[in-house]
Scaffold this active site. Sequence first.
Site, PDB file in Angstrom:
ATOM      1  CE  LYS A   3      30.542  -8.119   8.698  1.00  0.00           C
ATOM      2  NZ  LYS A   3      29.379  -8.453   7.822  1.00  0.00           N
ATOM      3  CE1 TYR A  43      25.434  -6.264  10.442  1.00  0.00           C
ATOM      4  CE2 TYR A  43      26.470  -7.308  12.133  1.00  0.00           C
ATOM      5  CZ  TYR A  43      26.525  -6.673  11.241  1.00  0.00           C
ATOM      6  OH  TYR A  43      27.680  -6.540  10.576  1.00  0.00           O
ATOM      7  CG  ASN A 106      30.366  -9.846   4.536  1.00  0.00           C
ATOM      8  OD1 ASN A 106      30.532  -9.646   5.658  1.00  0.00           O
ATOM      9  ND2 ASN A 106      29.263  -9.013   4.017  1.00  0.00           N
ATOM     10  CG  HIS A 109      29.571  -3.387   9.109  1.00  0.00           C
ATOM     11  ND1 HIS A 109      28.171  -3.527   8.690  1.00  0.00           N
ATOM     12  CD2 HIS A 109      29.335  -2.174   9.747  1.00  0.00           C
ATOM     13  CE1 HIS A 109      27.459  -2.530   8.825  1.00  0.00           C
ATOM     14  NE2 HIS A 109      28.156  -1.544   9.593  1.00  0.00           N
ATOM     15  CD  GLU A 120      26.689   0.899  11.451  1.00  0.00           C
ATOM     16  OE1 GLU A 120      28.040   0.912  10.781  1.00  0.00           O
ATOM     17  OE2 GLU A 120      25.806   0.627  11.090  1.00  0.00           O
TER      18      GLU A 120
HETATM   19  P1  CMP Z   1      27.011  -6.239   6.369  1.00  0.00           P
HETATM   20  O1  CMP Z   1      27.633  -5.149   5.490  1.00  0.00           O
HETATM   21  O2  CMP Z   1      27.780  -6.365   7.965  1.00  0.00           O
HETATM   22  O3  CMP Z   1      25.483  -6.078   6.834  1.00  0.00           O
HETATM   23  C1  CMP Z   1      24.794  -7.217   6.828  1.00  0.00           C
HETATM   24  C2  CMP Z   1      25.146  -8.517   7.059  1.00  0.00           C
HETATM   25  O4  CMP Z   1      24.411  -9.708   6.848  1.00  0.00           O
HETATM   26  C3  CMP Z   1      26.132  -8.616   5.813  1.00  0.00           C
HETATM   27  O5  CMP Z   1      27.281  -7.837   5.982  1.00  0.00           O
HETATM   28  C4  CMP Z   1      26.552 -10.148   5.909  1.00  0.00           C
HETATM   29  O6  CMP Z   1      27.477 -10.442   6.923  1.00  0.00           O
HETATM   30  C5  CMP Z   1      25.073 -10.786   6.398  1.00  0.00           C
HETATM   31  N1  CMP Z   1      24.295 -11.158   5.111  1.00  0.00           N
HETATM   32  C6  CMP Z   1      23.700 -10.283   4.205  1.00  0.00           C
HETATM   33  N2  CMP Z   1      23.099 -11.218   3.310  1.00  0.00           N
HETATM   34  C7  CMP Z   1      23.103 -12.500   3.894  1.00  0.00           C
HETATM   35  C8  CMP Z   1      22.644 -13.536   3.470  1.00  0.00           C
HETATM   36  N3  CMP Z   1      21.771 -13.657   2.220  1.00  0.00           N
HETATM   37  N4  CMP Z   1      22.763 -14.651   3.997  1.00  0.00           N
HETATM   38  C9  CMP Z   1      23.397 -14.644   4.982  1.00  0.00           C
HETATM   39  N5  CMP Z   1      23.995 -13.609   5.665  1.00  0.00           N
HETATM   40  C10 CMP Z   1      23.883 -12.349   4.986  1.00  0.00           C
END
Ligand code: CMP
Length: 131
Positions: A3, A43, A106, A109, A120
Amino acid sequence: MIKPDAVENGHIGGILDKITSAGFKIVAMKYTQLSRRDAQAFYAIHKERPFFGELVEFMTRGPIVSAILEKDNAVEDFRALIGATNPADAAEGTIRKLFATSIAENAVHGSDSDENAAIESAFHFAGREIF
Ligand code: CMP
């Protein structure tokens, strides 16, 4: 996907090293940037969540690396390698523990099922880009 936060922080090489060292084969890869429409579509499952707007802003703010990885038991093993969604909860040595900064930013993904991995993969790559 690697990311935008992890790309900005210089972690492409470190993350790819963790992935290949864990036995994953890279069968497709590109360095690209998602448009708003791309991120909203990718998403879409989260569109009712309160963080959806923030997620789209984040995922479009800079380049990402997208890849298709191949391995026995790939989905489960990759999720173990990356760790919990929130890096604060991620196990020691996982990619998110090492490289992520927050639950939103984070670092990586991973697909959550073989079915979603196929969807995907087709989102990011044409057939001729997959080896
Ligand atoms: P990902 O595994 O890509 O799937 C959904 C994404 O939403 C997640 O990783 C984070 O980047 C984001 N995400 C999930 N929970 C939260 C949260 N509580 N607040 C902000 N972003 C979130």
